[in-house]
Design a protein around this motif. Sequence first.
Motif, PDB file in Angstrom:
ATOM      1  N   ASP A 274      -2.483  18.391 -21.148  1.00 58.83           N
ATOM      2  CA  ASP A 274      -2.001  19.196 -20.028  1.00 58.83           C
ATOM      3  C   ASP A 274      -0.953  20.229 -20.448  1.00 58.83           C
ATOM      4  O   ASP A 274      -0.385  20.926 -19.601  1.00 58.83           O
ATOM      5  N   SER A 275      -0.691  20.353 -21.764  1.00 59.95           N
ATOM      6  CA  SER A 275       0.282  21.343 -22.224  1.00 59.95           C
ATOM      7  C   SER A 275      -0.367  22.683 -22.566  1.00 59.95           C
ATOM      8  O   SER A 275       0.331  23.637 -22.916  1.00 59.95           O
ATOM      9  N   HIS A 276      -1.664  22.766 -22.456  1.00 60.70           N
ATOM     10  CA  HIS A 276      -2.386  24.001 -22.789  1.00 60.70           C
ATOM     11  C   HIS A 276      -3.710  24.021 -22.039  1.00 60.70           C
ATOM     12  O   HIS A 276      -4.164  22.975 -21.541  1.00 60.70           O
ATOM     13  N   PRO A 277      -4.364  25.187 -21.938  1.00 62.58           N
ATOM     14  CA  PRO A 277      -5.681  25.234 -21.297  1.00 62.58           C
ATOM     15  C   PRO A 277      -6.680  24.350 -22.039  1.00 62.58           C
ATOM     16  O   PRO A 277      -6.523  24.092 -23.237  1.00 62.58           O
ATOM     17  N   PRO A 278      -7.704  23.861 -21.350  1.00 66.50           N
ATOM     18  CA  PRO A 278      -8.721  23.039 -22.014  1.00 66.50           C
ATOM     19  C   PRO A 278      -9.337  23.784 -23.207  1.00 66.50           C
ATOM     20  O   PRO A 278      -9.636  24.977 -23.119  1.00 66.50           O
ATOM     21  N   ILE A 279      -9.500  23.065 -24.315  1.00 69.08           N
ATOM     22  CA  ILE A 279     -10.058  23.673 -25.528  1.00 69.08           C
ATOM     23  C   ILE A 279     -11.563  23.445 -25.524  1.00 69.08           C
ATOM     24  O   ILE A 279     -12.053  22.358 -25.849  1.00 69.08           O
ATOM     25  N   LEU A 280     -12.294  24.477 -25.159  1.00 69.19           N
ATOM     26  CA  LEU A 280     -13.740  24.385 -24.967  1.00 69.19           C
ATOM     27  C   LEU A 280     -14.466  25.379 -25.873  1.00 69.19           C
ATOM     28  O   LEU A 280     -13.965  26.480 -26.126  1.00 69.19           O
ATOM     29  N   TYR A 281     -15.644  24.981 -26.329  1.00 71.65           N
ATOM     30  CA  TYR A 281     -16.447  25.790 -27.250  1.00 71.65           C
ATOM     31  C   TYR A 281     -17.787  26.144 -26.608  1.00 71.65           C
ATOM     32  O   TYR A 281     -18.717  25.332 -26.604  1.00 71.65           O
ATOM     33  N   PRO A 282     -17.904  27.360 -26.052  1.00 71.57           N
ATOM     34  CA  PRO A 282     -19.198  27.789 -25.518  1.00 71.57           C
ATOM     35  C   PRO A 282     -20.072  28.414 -26.603  1.00 71.57           C
ATOM     36  O   PRO A 282     -19.573  28.930 -27.609  1.00 71.57           O
ATOM     37  N   VAL A 283     -21.384  28.371 -26.394  1.00 73.25           N
ATOM     38  CA  VAL A 283     -22.350  28.973 -27.311  1.00 73.25           C
ATOM     39  C   VAL A 283     -23.418  29.672 -26.489  1.00 73.25           C
ATOM     40  O   VAL A 283     -23.750  29.236 -25.378  1.00 73.25           O
ATOM     41  N   ALA A 284     -23.960  30.769 -27.013  1.00 74.53           N
ATOM     42  CA  ALA A 284     -25.029  31.488 -26.330  1.00 74.53           C
ATOM     43  C   ALA A 284     -25.839  32.284 -27.350  1.00 74.53           C
ATOM     44  O   ALA A 284     -25.336  32.646 -28.419  1.00 74.53           O
ATOM     45  N   VAL A 285     -27.075  32.557 -27.004  1.00 79.55           N
ATOM     46  CA  VAL A 285     -27.898  33.472 -27.782  1.00 79.55           C
ATOM     47  C   VAL A 285     -27.443  34.889 -27.465  1.00 79.55           C
ATOM     48  O   VAL A 285     -27.139  35.218 -26.305  1.00 79.55           O
ATOM     49  N   THR A 286     -27.367  35.734 -28.469  1.00 78.19           N
ATOM     50  CA  THR A 286     -26.917  37.104 -28.238  1.00 78.19           C
ATOM     51  C   THR A 286     -28.001  37.942 -27.570  1.00 78.19           C
ATOM     52  O   THR A 286     -29.195  37.655 -27.694  1.00 78.19           O
ATOM     53  N   ARG A 287     -27.579  38.977 -26.900  1.00 76.34           N
ATOM     54  CA  ARG A 287     -28.500  39.847 -26.166  1.00 76.34           C
ATOM     55  C   ARG A 287     -29.549  40.463 -27.070  1.00 76.34           C
ATOM     56  O   ARG A 287     -30.730  40.559 -26.699  1.00 76.34           O
ATOM     57  N   ASP A 288     -29.153  40.905 -28.254  1.00 80.85           N
ATOM     58  CA  ASP A 288     -30.056  41.655 -29.120  1.00 80.85           C
ATOM     59  C   ASP A 288     -30.846  40.789 -30.088  1.00 80.85           C
ATOM     60  O   ASP A 288     -31.613  41.315 -30.911  1.00 80.85           O
ATOM     61  N   SER A 289     -30.695  39.478 -30.014  1.00 79.04           N
ATOM     62  CA  SER A 289     -31.436  38.624 -30.932  1.00 79.04           C
ATOM     63  C   SER A 289     -32.927  38.692 -30.660  1.00 79.04           C
ATOM     64  O   SER A 289     -33.378  38.568 -29.519  1.00 79.04           O
TER      65      SER A 289
END
Length: 260
Positions: free
Chosen positions: A209-224
């Motif tokens: 609770d001392s910092h924002p949640p540490i989250l790792y998003p992933v996505a395919v890029t638009r131009d792939s």
Amino acid sequence: MAMALAAAFGLASGSSQALAQPKELVIFAAASLKNALDEAAAGWARETGKPAPKMSYAASSALAKQLEAGAPADLFLSADLDWMDHAAGKGLIRPDTRVTLLANRIALIAPSDSTATIAKGPGLDLAAVVGQGRLAMANVDSVPAGKYGKAALEKLGAWDGVKDKLAQADNVRAALLLVSRGEAPLGIVYTTDAAADPKVKVLATFPPDSHPPILYPVAVTRDSTHPDAVAFLAYLRGAGPKAAFEKQGFTVLNKAANAT
């Protein structure tokens, strides 16, 4: 003449086959993911018989800016939501492929032979422990690990005492290296980074609770256009990589962006 024609035809045919081969799968990923993703990429190669993806590791901020500048990549894995949101806002990812894959924590570390101790809780006095040295952190204005670290120090009342004693690095692994080499007496990195380097030890883990949640998003890029981009993303959500991520200390969330 016939042999010459045959040789010429063979050369042309070989060139055409080379051109027909798909380009390598390129992954842009936050530096803190290196150990786990390298293992996942090797697993992908073993299981599919295909070449391992080419991994490009750096700070999430640097990778997002590279994408914005037109650098080619098939997947983007960020160490925070902000830089993925930035990429999404610029139309650089395919929103329908976005997944929040992992969670992490940050820790205060020291060289493994350090005798430093830390009293936990509000009023944390790091300045006295740092002394004439520096507190190693990723850049606190742009790199996710640095931003999380600054937020935690502010919450715990320690920021003002150390803000002029920082050794800011381009990414979290570079900050880790400063402590590992003994060039900084303290550092703030992800717990997964600390676990990957036997030359450092964890003095304290920051409260969630001392910092924002540490989250790792992933996505395919638009131009792939790579035919395996979506398949590799699906693979990262599977059992093999899950074990690799958990071994490094990540929490696997595997939650689609549109999930409720």
